[in-house]
Motif scaffolding. Structure first.
Motif: not given
Length: 185
Positions: A14-19, A33-45
């Motif tokens: 819930a704290k990340a967007d996967l592409t 396969a490649i997955v890019h993980i982008v945090s959608n909460d600035s409290n998490y990296v």
């Protein structure tokens, strides 16, 4: 199914967007396969923001078996072309048959017929087992019977000149047109 998808799961998604990139494959082969993980909460990296995974789609093995040939393979010469061919075989929807030698003949002889099988889709199907099958086509001579043989006058008397004697006869099977009679000596 026409596609293969690599599914990943992780806690706190819930704290990340996967592409995803290249996580779908249809044909046999190797994919990355490649997955890019982008945090959608600035409290998490995420320490790893890109993950890769190599996956394979393997060819399916296709067996050529239960080959059924033309039932008649021996013929008596009649001037017509005769053919010996494969009529059916297992997996005919996935495999084609070709002949690497002629599969027909007209003249007297012994013909070896070689049927070669190839996958219709060589990218996704792997032929397994025997891929060449052989059979024979035999054409034997036509036997011609003659009857009512009559020689001309054979009570010839020397006259100082060449004299001729001839023969007449009947031929069976309507092959009168193929008989040439020649005389020597």
């Amino acid at each position: 199914a026409d596609q293969t998808t690599v599914i990943t799961s992780a806690s706190n998604l819930a704290k990340a967007d996967l592409t995803y990139e290249n996580n779908v494959g249809k044909n046999a082969g190797t994919y990355e396969a490649i997955v890019h993980i982008v945090s959608n909460d600035s409290n998490y990296v995420f320490e790893q923001d890109t993950l890769t995974h190599v996956f394979n789609i393997n060819k399916i093995n296709v067996y050529v078996k239960d080959v059924v040939w033309t039932s008649e393979t021996e013929f008596v010469y009649d001037g017509n072309e005769h053919t010996v061919e494969v009529l059916e075989y297992a997996n005919s929807d996935l495999v084609d048959v070709t002949y690497s030698t002629p599969n027909s003949g007209t003249d007297v002889g012994e013909y070896v017929i070689v049927a070669s099988f190839v996958a219709k889709d060589e990218v996704n199907y792997n032929l397994y087992g025997k891929t060449e099958w052989t059979n024979n086509l035999t054409i034997t001579p036509k036997h011609i019977s003659i009857s009512n043989i009559v020689w001309g006058d054979d009570a010839l008397v020397y006259n100082g000149e060449e004299q001729t004697i001839e023969v007449t006869f009947d031929v069976t099977d309507g092959l009168d047109s193929v008989i040439d009679v020649s005389y020597e000596g």
